[in-house]
Every structure is written in C-alpha cells, then in structure tokens.
Design an enzyme around this catalytic site. Sequence first.
Site, PDB file in Angstrom:
ATOM      1  CE1 TYR A 264      -2.969  -2.690  -0.299  1.00  0.00           C
ATOM      2  CE2 TYR A 264      -4.369  -2.121   2.125  1.00  0.00           C
ATOM      3  CZ  TYR A 264      -4.047  -2.402   0.900  1.00  0.00           C
ATOM      4  OH  TYR A 264      -5.146  -4.092   0.954  1.00  0.00           O
TER       5      TYR A 264
ATOM      6  CE  LYS B 293      -0.084 -17.673  -2.843  1.00  0.00           C
ATOM      7  NZ  LYS B 293      -0.967 -18.975  -2.885  1.00  0.00           N
TER       8      LYS B 293
ATOM      9  CG  ASP C  88      -3.903 -19.601  -1.258  1.00  0.00           C
ATOM     10  OD1 ASP C  88      -3.054 -19.091  -0.123  1.00  0.00           O
ATOM     11  OD2 ASP C  88      -2.710 -20.178  -1.926  1.00  0.00           O
TER      12      ASP C  88
ATOM     13  CG  ASP D 293      -7.703  -3.881   3.459  1.00  0.00           C
ATOM     14  OD1 ASP D 293      -8.519  -3.633   4.382  1.00  0.00           O
ATOM     15  OD2 ASP D 293      -7.557  -3.185   2.944  1.00  0.00           O
TER      16      ASP D 293
ATOM     17  CG  ASP E 247     -12.946  -5.258   5.808  1.00  0.00           C
ATOM     18  OD1 ASP E 247     -12.783  -4.826   6.944  1.00  0.00           O
ATOM     19  OD2 ASP E 247     -13.853  -5.422   5.287  1.00  0.00           O
TER      20      ASP E 247
END
Length: 360
Positions: free
Chosen positions: A141, A192, A224, A248, A252
Amino acid sequence: MTKTIAILPGDGIGPEIIAEAIKVLEILKKSFGLKVQLEQGLIGGAAIDATGHPLPAETLKLAKESDAVLLGSVGGPKWEPLNIAIRPEKGLLGLRSELKLFANLRPALLFPELVNASTLKPEIVEGLDILIVRELTGGIYFGQPRGIRILDNGERQSFNTLVYRESEIERIARVAFESAEKRQKRLCSVDKANVLEATEFWREIVTQVGKDYPNVQLSHMYVDNAAMQLVRAPKQFDVMVTTNMFGDILSDLASQLTGSIGMLPSASLDANNKGMYEPIHGSAPDIAGQNIANPLATILSLAMLLRYSLNQLELATTIENAVSQVLRDGLRTPDIQEEGQKAVTTQEMGDAVVTALQQA
Ligand code: NAD
C-alpha cells in the site's frame, strides 16, 4: 496523572456513536476514579466543511499531544466528488502515518448471545475469539515505485511494489508474539512465501523473532489457505499476524464471522502503545441521524484504549463485561436484532451500558 484523550467524532454516524462512548467515559470518571481529560477535534468531512482540509493542523497537534485518540468514522457521499487528495479518508490515513501507527489490532470476538447473528453455523463460530494483527504502514500500500507507465511498444502498464524492511517485520512480529503471550499462546503468521520473495523474507524474520518467545507456538500459513480456514474452521486460530494487504482482506473476512460490523472494535498502535481506537465500520450514511446505529463497537474500542494506551486493564474488562450484560439482558440495535426481539436506539443502548457499569 490525568491523561488526555483526543475525541474525533467525524462524519455520518460518528458523532452519534462517539456520544455514547463519552457517556461511558463520564461514568468512569465519576464512579471509577478514571482521570482523563477529553479534547474534541475535527476530522474527515466535518473538518473539510469547517476548514477545507480533512486533517487540520490543530487536529494533528491535538492527536500528537494526547495519550490516545478515539475516532468515530469518516466519509460520506457529500464529499465523494472531491479530489482524492482532500477526501475525508485522507484525514484518517494522514493520522495513521503521522502518528506512526504501524500495528493494527482487530479482535474478532463472538459474544455468545449473538451466535445466531453470524451467517455461519453456530457450531462453527460459537466461542470464536481471534486477534488479527495487521501491519499498517508498510507493504504494497505504501511501496515505491508505483503508478502507470508506458512501455516501449506504447502499451500502458500498472505497477505497485511489495517492500518490507527487516525492522518493519520484526516490530509487528513482536506485537503479535506479545499479544499471543497474553492469550492462548498460538500465533499463525500468514504469507504467500511460495510465490512472493518479500513474504518468504517475512516468514524468515517472523521465525527468527519467534526464538525470543519460546512459550508461543508459531505456525505459518499461505494466505489463500488462511482465507479458506477462516471460513471452514475459524476456532483453530488464536492470534494471526500478516502484511498490510493480506490483513486488510482477512480482517474484514474475520469480522463477518461474528455477525455484525457494529460490534467490532480496533486499535492502531505505535511503538510506545500510543494508539488510535475506532470501530471497524464506516460512517454508515444510510442510517446516519436516525439514532439506530450500534454504538457497541465504539464502546469496545474505548475498552481497547483503556487496556493498551492507559494501562487500565480492569476498567477495560469492566466495560466489556457491561457490554456482555446488556446483550444478555436482550438489548439489540436493529443490526443485531433477531426475530421477536425489540430494537433499542443508539442512545438507549449507550444508557444501558452506563447502567450496567453503575451496577458493576
Ligand atoms: P459502512 O461500514 O459505513 O456501512 C456498511 C453497512 O453497515 C451499512 O449498511 C451500514 O448501515 C452498516 N453499519 C455500519 N456501521 C454500523 C453500526 N454501527 N450500526 C449499524 N449498522 C452499521 O461502509 P460503507 O457503506 O462502505 O462506507 C460508508 C462511508 O464510510 C464511505 O464514505 C467510506 O469511505 C467510509 N468508511 C470509513 C471508515 C472509517 O472511518 N474508518 C471505514 C470504512 C468506510
């Protein structure tokens, strides 16, 4: 010593839910001997309307000088046509980076009374208590270079950069290990590493830091799989730590396991546990001004503020117990209402928490 809390109500339902948290603070001052001074400031759309800027210099000064910040929410359709550089959300991002709030803590805790509010089967989520620790000021980000460039053949190409310094990974890993030490002592680091070198490095550093926390059982999981496991068997997790972008998305997802966005608090901390505390939801323009928003996420954010920034562990637990009590008593704002239950207003919910505190 009297501590200062900067109160930034913001936009939409922000002022309504913050008003209920202030009621709780007032009762803590009056009946529990809490010594705090509250200073209000403008942020987001309200600040744009008053000063032309989403993070006015006075608000930043107030936040920097305070011991902690309690924020409502920012944004709304009124300010959407504005240039992205001066939208309400820039106020929030500015505060996070100016205060160097690199650690975002998001508990996903299911109150037993709300087990039927989740979209998952009760047996999957009953007793759920996960803490997601997300790195907040680094990673893709913020990484440079970023943007859109024109290739030699004239085609446009977009790019972002996933970068982490060793020190950035180490400090967030320490927050996660220390959180795990105070809980079930299990930490799952999500990456990952099979595809991205930057997160292979993440795994290496987290493993290295883990040697300083022999009591914490460390595991690693690809993102994943973590997304799948959060829905399949979420109770396997205690604390999860991950990068800015993975955090992030996963936080959620985890929040929804508990049923309502109106119940979940968050803390964003710097290296000295100074922090900004806010509900995870937004400004809910669709219900703003109707006195129906759930104030409990904000009241639980206040409990986190007392625990992490003011070291008032007992008072934090007292607030959490008061919230449990009102839920046991059957009080429900519309977002957590089940068939046959009567809904209460934002103010009635806040008043009920205050009453429960007075009886504690
Ligand atoms: P939102 O979280 O504001 O609302 C999503 C849905 O959840 C809505 O139906 C809303 O009514 C409901 N909801 C949210 N909080 C609730 C509460 N306390 N009680 C009952 N119901 C509640 O998300 P959105 O609609 O995507 O965004 C609205 C605005 O908020 C946008 O401008 C967005 O940029 C902003 N936003 C701000 C923050 C923040 O301040 N940290 C976070 C997310 C979104």
